[in-house]
Motif scaffolding. Structure first.
Motif, PDB file in Angstrom:
ATOM      1  N   THR A 633       1.883  -1.183  35.341  1.00 50.05           N
ATOM      2  CA  THR A 633       0.692  -0.542  35.932  1.00 50.05           C
ATOM      3  C   THR A 633      -0.566  -1.399  35.757  1.00 50.05           C
ATOM      4  OG1 THR A 633       0.318   0.693  33.863  1.00 50.05           O
ATOM      5  CG2 THR A 633       1.571   1.800  35.599  1.00 50.05           C
ATOM      6  N   TRP A 634      -0.387  -2.571  35.132  1.00 50.36           N
ATOM      7  CA  TRP A 634      -1.551  -3.436  34.932  1.00 50.36           C
ATOM      8  C   TRP A 634      -2.053  -3.969  36.260  1.00 50.36           C
ATOM      9  CZ3 TRP A 634      -5.231  -4.383  31.664  1.00 50.36           C
ATOM     10  CH2 TRP A 634      -5.970  -5.561  31.750  1.00 50.36           C
ATOM     11  N   MET A 635      -3.366  -3.846  36.475  1.00 50.28           N
ATOM     12  CA  MET A 635      -3.942  -4.244  37.760  1.00 50.28           C
ATOM     13  C   MET A 635      -4.726  -5.530  37.570  1.00 50.28           C
ATOM     14  SD  MET A 635      -6.406  -2.039  40.326  1.00 50.28           S
ATOM     15  CE  MET A 635      -7.715  -1.935  39.098  1.00 50.28           C
ATOM     16  N   LYS A 636      -4.115  -6.629  38.023  1.00 52.94           N
ATOM     17  CA  LYS A 636      -4.821  -7.909  37.944  1.00 52.94           C
ATOM     18  C   LYS A 636      -5.926  -7.956  38.995  1.00 52.94           C
ATOM     19  CE  LYS A 636      -0.879 -10.478  36.143  1.00 52.94           C
ATOM     20  NZ  LYS A 636       0.069 -11.592  36.346  1.00 52.94           N
ATOM     21  N   ASP A 637      -5.688  -7.331  40.112  1.00 52.72           N
ATOM     22  CA  ASP A 637      -6.706  -7.162  41.155  1.00 52.72           C
ATOM     23  C   ASP A 637      -6.371  -5.881  41.903  1.00 52.72           C
ATOM     24  OD1 ASP A 637      -4.631  -7.716  43.040  1.00 52.72           O
ATOM     25  OD2 ASP A 637      -4.959  -9.870  42.677  1.00 52.72           O
ATOM     26  N   LYS A 638      -7.212  -5.476  42.815  1.00 49.60           N
ATOM     27  CA  LYS A 638      -6.956  -4.233  43.538  1.00 49.60           C
ATOM     28  C   LYS A 638      -5.963  -4.477  44.670  1.00 49.60           C
ATOM     29  CE  LYS A 638     -11.273  -1.889  42.419  1.00 49.60           C
ATOM     30  NZ  LYS A 638     -10.613  -0.923  41.552  1.00 49.60           N
ATOM     31  N   HIS A 639      -4.833  -5.031  44.321  1.00 48.54           N
ATOM     32  CA  HIS A 639      -3.786  -5.337  45.286  1.00 48.54           C
ATOM     33  C   HIS A 639      -3.099  -4.046  45.705  1.00 48.54           C
ATOM     34  CE1 HIS A 639      -0.275  -7.232  47.102  1.00 48.54           C
ATOM     35  NE2 HIS A 639      -0.921  -8.384  47.038  1.00 48.54           N
ATOM     36  N   LEU A 640      -2.800  -3.954  46.988  1.00 42.31           N
ATOM     37  CA  LEU A 640      -2.152  -2.753  47.515  1.00 42.31           C
ATOM     38  C   LEU A 640      -0.833  -2.476  46.798  1.00 42.31           C
ATOM     39  CD1 LEU A 640      -2.155  -0.476  49.613  1.00 42.31           C
ATOM     40  CD2 LEU A 640      -0.978  -2.037  51.196  1.00 42.31           C
ATOM     41  N   ASN A 641      -0.112  -3.529  46.417  1.00 43.34           N
ATOM     42  CA  ASN A 641       1.180  -3.351  45.741  1.00 43.34           C
ATOM     43  C   ASN A 641       1.028  -2.662  44.388  1.00 43.34           C
ATOM     44  OD1 ASN A 641       2.688  -4.488  47.772  1.00 43.34           O
ATOM     45  ND2 ASN A 641       2.639  -6.553  46.894  1.00 43.34           N
ATOM     46  N   THR A 642      -0.094  -2.902  43.716  1.00 47.39           N
ATOM     47  CA  THR A 642      -0.329  -2.241  42.434  1.00 47.39           C
ATOM     48  C   THR A 642      -0.406  -0.744  42.644  1.00 47.39           C
ATOM     49  OG1 THR A 642      -1.604  -4.155  41.692  1.00 47.39           O
ATOM     50  CG2 THR A 642      -1.834  -2.119  40.414  1.00 47.39           C
ATOM     51  N   GLN A 643      -1.139  -0.323  43.645  1.00 48.31           N
ATOM     52  CA  GLN A 643      -1.254   1.109  43.929  1.00 48.31           C
ATOM     53  C   GLN A 643       0.094   1.704  44.325  1.00 48.31           C
ATOM     54  OE1 GLN A 643      -4.342   1.469  46.876  1.00 48.31           O
ATOM     55  NE2 GLN A 643      -5.962   0.785  45.472  1.00 48.31           N
ATOM     56  N   ASP A 644       0.884   0.934  45.055  1.00 47.47           N
ATOM     57  CA  ASP A 644       2.220   1.411  45.437  1.00 47.47           C
ATOM     58  C   ASP A 644       3.101   1.591  44.200  1.00 47.47           C
ATOM     59  OD1 ASP A 644       1.531   1.410  48.088  1.00 47.47           O
ATOM     60  OD2 ASP A 644       2.432  -0.556  48.518  1.00 47.47           O
ATOM     61  N   ARG A 645       3.012   0.640  43.257  1.00 46.57           N
ATOM     62  CA  ARG A 645       3.807   0.753  42.029  1.00 46.57           C
ATOM     63  C   ARG A 645       3.415   1.998  41.243  1.00 46.57           C
ATOM     64  NH1 ARG A 645       2.491  -4.572  41.325  1.00 46.57           N
ATOM     65  NH2 ARG A 645       1.227  -4.107  39.469  1.00 46.57           N
ATOM     66  N   VAL A 646       2.101   2.189  41.106  1.00 49.30           N
ATOM     67  CA  VAL A 646       1.621   3.344  40.333  1.00 49.30           C
ATOM     68  C   VAL A 646       2.044   4.645  41.002  1.00 49.30           C
ATOM     69  CG1 VAL A 646      -0.454   4.585  39.568  1.00 49.30           C
ATOM     70  CG2 VAL A 646      -0.297   2.096  39.289  1.00 49.30           C
ATOM     71  N   ARG A 647       1.942   4.687  42.332  1.00 47.78           N
ATOM     72  CA  ARG A 647       2.354   5.891  43.066  1.00 47.78           C
ATOM     73  C   ARG A 647       3.836   6.188  42.828  1.00 47.78           C
ATOM     74  NH1 ARG A 647       1.366   4.106  47.708  1.00 47.78           N
ATOM     75  NH2 ARG A 647      -0.865   4.556  47.628  1.00 47.78           N
ATOM     76  N   ARG A 648       4.660   5.151  42.857  1.00 41.75           N
ATOM     77  CA  ARG A 648       6.110   5.332  42.631  1.00 41.75           C
ATOM     78  C   ARG A 648       6.387   5.820  41.203  1.00 41.75           C
ATOM     79  NH1 ARG A 648      11.147   2.599  43.196  1.00 41.75           N
ATOM     80  NH2 ARG A 648      12.645   4.240  42.659  1.00 41.75           N
TER      81      ARG A 648
END
Length: 684
Positions: A633-648
Motif C-alpha cells: 500500500t506504499w505510495m511512491k507517487d499518486k500512481h493509478l495502480n497504487t489506488q487499484d492495489r489499495v481498492r483490491r
C-alpha cells in the motif's frame, strides 16, 4: 626347532587333559596381565577362537559328542571357563583392536551366558570383567546384551546379595560384581531404545538401591549408569527422582551426599548424574543446589589430576550450556582462569621434548569446550577468555592432530565471534581466518560442520574478515559444502551463504549466485531437511532485499512464474519458520517497483494467506504479514495502480482486519499496524 615356553602353552590348549589345560591358561594369564607385548604375542598365535570355545562349552551334564567337553567335568570344567574368561578380559583391556578380534570371533554372547546367577560367582565376575572392558570400546556391538535373558541377569547382579555371599570376602566380591554389572549397563545406553529396554528391565530401583550400599566403587558405578540412562531423557530423569531406595531415601538427596564425598571420582560422577537430571529439567526444586553445590564442585575438580581433571570440564560444559546464569556463576568461580591454565599447560607440554599423551588431547579438548560453553551467551565470559591470552593457543589448536581438539577450538571461536568487538580486534589480530578456512576441508565431518557454523559469524556484514574470506575462495568452498550428503554440513553451508549476502552489495550477491546457481537454490528450497529449506528461503529473502535491481535479478534468475509458485507453495506449509521466511520474501518483493508488486497482486492465494496470517498466534508472523501489507500500500507517487492495489486489498478485507489489530498485544505489531491504517486513510 625347540619351542618357547609360550608356544608350548599354546600347544597345550589342545590337550584333552583338563589339568594341563587349566595350567596352560593360568600360565598365559600370568604372562599377559599388564604386558602389552605378551598380549600381542599370544594374539599372534591366534588363541582367541580357542578361548571363546572354552567359555562357550556346555556343562558336562548336557548331551554332547565332544570328547574334550566330556573330559572336562565338575569343578575343573568351571575352572577352564573362568581362566579363559580372565584371559579374554585381559586381552580386551589391551585396546580396541583386541576388542574387535574378540567380537569378530563371537566372544560376547558366551561371556553374557556366563553371567547367569546360577553360575559360579568367580565365573560370573570373570565374565563381567571381560564384558566391562569390551563395552568400554565405542565400536563394540551392544545388541547381544538385549537378547535372551542377558539384561535380566545383569539387573539381578546389581543386588550384591544375589550371589548369596557368606563371608566378608564373598560380600566384597559380590559388591564388585554389582559394580561391574552397573558399569556394563552404563556403557549400553547409547540410544533411546536401549535406555527404554534397560529401564523396562527394572534397572532404576536396583541402581538406586545400589547407591546406598557400603561399597564406594559400586556407588560410583550406579551413579554412572543412572547418569547415562537419563541423559537427554526427561521422562527417565523424573522416573529416577521418584524412585525410592530401601531406606526410603530420595535418590537426589543421596547424590547430594555423595557429591560431598572425600573421593574426587565420587564427587565427579555424582556431579555428572545431577547435571544430567538438571538438564532434563527433572529437579527444578534443586536449582539452588545446582548453582551452589554442583557447579562449584566441578570448578574445584579442575584442580585435580588424572581422569577426574580430564572429565570435569566436559561435565561443566554440559551443565552451563545454554544457561547464561550458570555461565556467569562459573566465571565468578574463576573457572575461566583455571581452564585457560589447562589449555596453556597442555600446549606447553605439546611443544616440549616429549610427546603429549592421548589423555592430554582429551583434556585440552574438554577445556576448550568448557570455555566455549562459558562464553556462548555471557559477554563478560568472552572478555575473560580474551584477557586470559589464550587466543594464540586457540589458533594453534585448529591444526591439532586430534579432531576433537580442532572441533573444540572452532566451537570456542564461534562463541567468541558473537562479540563484534572481539571479532574485529582479537580474532583478526590473531590471524584466525586462514587456519579456520582450512578446516572447511577437514577430514572429519564433525570439524567441517562446526567450522562451517563458525564461518556463519565471520561473513556477516559487520565482519572485517568478510573480504578476506572471499579472497580465500570462501564462496566456492561454501557452495561445495552445500552439495554435501551430511545434513548438518549442508545446513551450515547454506546458512553461511545466507549471512554472506545479508545487506551485501550487488556484486557479492551476483558472485554467490554465479557459483551457487538459482537452479541449486530452488533445489535447496525443497530440501528434505526443513532447516535447510528455511535457510534457503532466508537466502532468497536476502537476495531480494535493499534494491530494485536486486529484486529484478531474482526475477530473472528464477523466472517470475517459478518464483511466485515457490512463494505460493511455501505459504501453505504449517511450519512457522517456513511461513515467516516466505512472508519476508513477499515483503521484500513488494518493496520493489510496480511490476514486482503486481506479481503478488495477481495471486489471490498469496493475498488470502497474507490476510490469514495477520491473525496468527505468533507475533513474528503477524508482524511480517503487516509489513507485506505496508509495502503493497506504499505510495511512491499518486500512481493509478497504487489506488487499484489499495481498492483490491480493501475488497479482500485487509483494511478491516488491520483496524482490528490496533490494540495488538505486541508493540512492534501495533507500530506497523498504525502505518498500515495511515496508508489506507491517505488513499480513501
Amino acid at each position: 626347532m625347540a619351542w618357547t615356553k609360550h608356544e608350548k602353552a599354546v600347544s597345550e590348549l589342545d590337550s584333552l587333559d583338563p589339568e594341563v589345560l587349566v595350567k596352560a591358561l593360568r600360565f598365559i594369564k600370568n604372562n599377559i596381565i599388564g604386558n602389552k607385548t605378551k598380549k600381542d604375542l599370544y594374539i599372534g598365535f591366534n588363541i582367541i577362537p580357542k578361548l571363546v570355545s572354552f567359555v562357550d562349552m556346555t556343562t558336562a551334564t548336557e548331551t554332547t559328542n565332544s570328547a574334550k567337553t566330556t573330559a572336562l567335568q565338575g569343578d575343573i570344567y568351571t575352572q577352564v571357563k573362568i581362566q579363559a574368561a580372565i584371559v579374554l578380559g585381559s586381552f580386551a583391556y589391551g585396546g580396541e583392536a583386541n576388542v574387535s578380534k574378540i567380537v569378530k570371533n563371537g566372544g560376547v554372547k558366551p561371556l553374557l551366558d556366563c553371567i547367569a546367577s546360577t553360575n559360579d560367582p568367580k565365573l560370573i565376575e570373570a565374565a563381567a570383567r571381560a564384558l566391562k572392558a569390551i563395552y568400554t570400546s565405542p565400536t563394540a556391538d551392544k545388541n547381544d546384551i538385549f537378547q535372551a535373558n542377558h539384561l535380566h541377569n545383569l539387573i539381578i547382579l546389581l543386588n550384591p546379595a544375589a550371589l548369596n555371599p557368606k563371608s566378608d570376602r564373598e560380600k566384597i566380591a559380590s559388591a564388585h560384581t554389582a559394580e561391574l554389572a552397573a558399569t556394563i549397563i552404563a556403557r549400553c545406553c547409547d540410544t533411546n531404545d536401549q535406555q527404554i529396554q534397560i529401564a523396562n528391565a527394572g534397572a532404576f530401583p536396583a541402581l538406586v538401591r545400589l547407591l546406598s550400599c557400603e561399597y564406594a566403587k559400586a556407588q560410583e558405578a550406579a551413579l554412572d549408569a543412572l547418569a547415562y540412562l537419563c541423559r537427554e531423557n526427561t521422562e527417565f530423569g523424573r522416573e529416577i527422582v521418584q524412585t525410592q531406595s530401601d531406606l526410603s531415601k530420595n535418590p537426589v538427596k543421596i547424590m547430594l551426599e555423595l557429591i560431598r564425598d572425600n573421593s574426587p571420582t565420587m564427587r565427579l560422577i555424582a556431579a555428572r548424574c545431577l547435571t544430567h537430571l538438571s538438564r532434563d529439567n527433572a529437579i527444578p526444586e534443586y536449582t539452588n543446589d545446582i548453582s551452589l553445590v554442583v557447579l562449584p564442585t566441578l570448578v574445584k575438580l579442575l584442580d585435580e589430576k588424572g581422569p577426574v581433571r580430564e572429565e570435569a570440564p566436559h561435565v561443566l560444559a554440559y551443565l552451563i550450556r545454554d544457561n547464561e546464569e550458570l555461565q556467569k556463576a562459573a566465571c565468578d568461580a574463576d573457572a575461566v582462569s583455571k581452564l585457560a591454565g589447562i589449555v596453556t599447560h597442555v600446549a606447553d607440554e605439546e611443544t616440549s621434548y616429549y610427546n603429549a599423551t592421548g589423555d592430554s588431547d582429551k583434556l585440552k579438548e574438554h577445556a576448550l569446550t568448557a570455555l566455549a560453553a562459558m562464553s556462548s551467551l555471557y559477554d563478560n565470559g568472552r572478555k575473560l577468555v580474551v584477557d586470559a591470552k589464550i587466543i594464540p593457543h586457540i589458533v594453534t589448536a585448529m591444526s591439532h592432530k586430534s579432531y576433537g581438539v580442532r572441533s573444540a577450538a572452532c566451537q570456542l571461536t564461534k562463541s567468541l565471534s558473537r562479540s563484534v568487538h572481539i571479532l574485529r580486534t582479537s580474532l583478526v589480530d590473531a590471524g584466525i581466518t586462514g587456519p579456520l578456512f582450512k578446516l572447511l576441508s577437514d577430514e572429519s565431518t564433525d570439524v567441517q560442520t562446526i567450522a562451517c557454523a563458525t564461518f556463519c559469524n565471520m561473513v556477516l556484514e559487520f565482519s572485517p574478515m568478510k573480504r578476506t574470506i572471499l579472497e580465500l575462495g570462501g564462496i566456492e568452498k561454501l557452495v561445495e559444502l552445500v552439495h554435501s550428503p551430511d545434513n548438518n554440513i549442508r545446513l551450515n553451508a547454506i546458512w553461511g551463504l545466507k549471512n554472506l549476502i545479508c545487506h551485501a552489495e550487488s556484486d557479492i550477491k551476483d558472485s554467490v549466485m554465479k557459483i551457487l546457481t538459482y537452479q541449486m537454490l530452488a533445489t535447496l528450497i525443497d530440501d528434505p531437511e526443513i532447516d535447510v529449506q528455511e535457510q534457503a528461503l532466508n537466502l532468497l529473502r536476502n537476495l531480494a532485499s535493499s534494491r530494485e535491481t536486486d529484486i529484478e535479478e531474482v526475477f530473472k534468475g528464477l523466472g517470475e512464474e517459478k518464483l511466485m509458485n515457490i512463494v505460493e507453495k511455501k505459504l501453505c506449509w504449517s511450519n512457522p519458520q517456513i511461513i515467516k521466511q516466505t512472508l519476508y520474501i513477499i515483503s521484500n518483493i513488494a518493496s520493489g517497483n510496480e511490476r514486482h508488486m503486481q506479481s503478488i497482486m495477481t495471486r489471490s492465494d498469496i493475498l488470502n494467506n497474507i490476510l490469514a496470517y495477520m491473525t496468527h498466534d505468533m507475533p513474528d508472523i503477524r508482524l511480517v504479514a503487516v509489513w507485506c501489507l505496508n509495502n503493497l500500500t506504499w505510495m511512491k507517487d499518486k500512481h493509478l495502480n497504487t489506488q487499484d492495489r489499495v481498492r483490491r486489498l480493501r475488497q479482500l478485507g485487509f483494511e478491516e482486519q488491520v483496524k482490528k489489530m490496533a490494540n495488538d498485544e505486541d508493540l512492534d505489531v501495533r507500530e506497523r499496524v498504525k502505518s498500515a491504517i495511515s496508508q489506507f486513510s491517505e488513499l480513501s
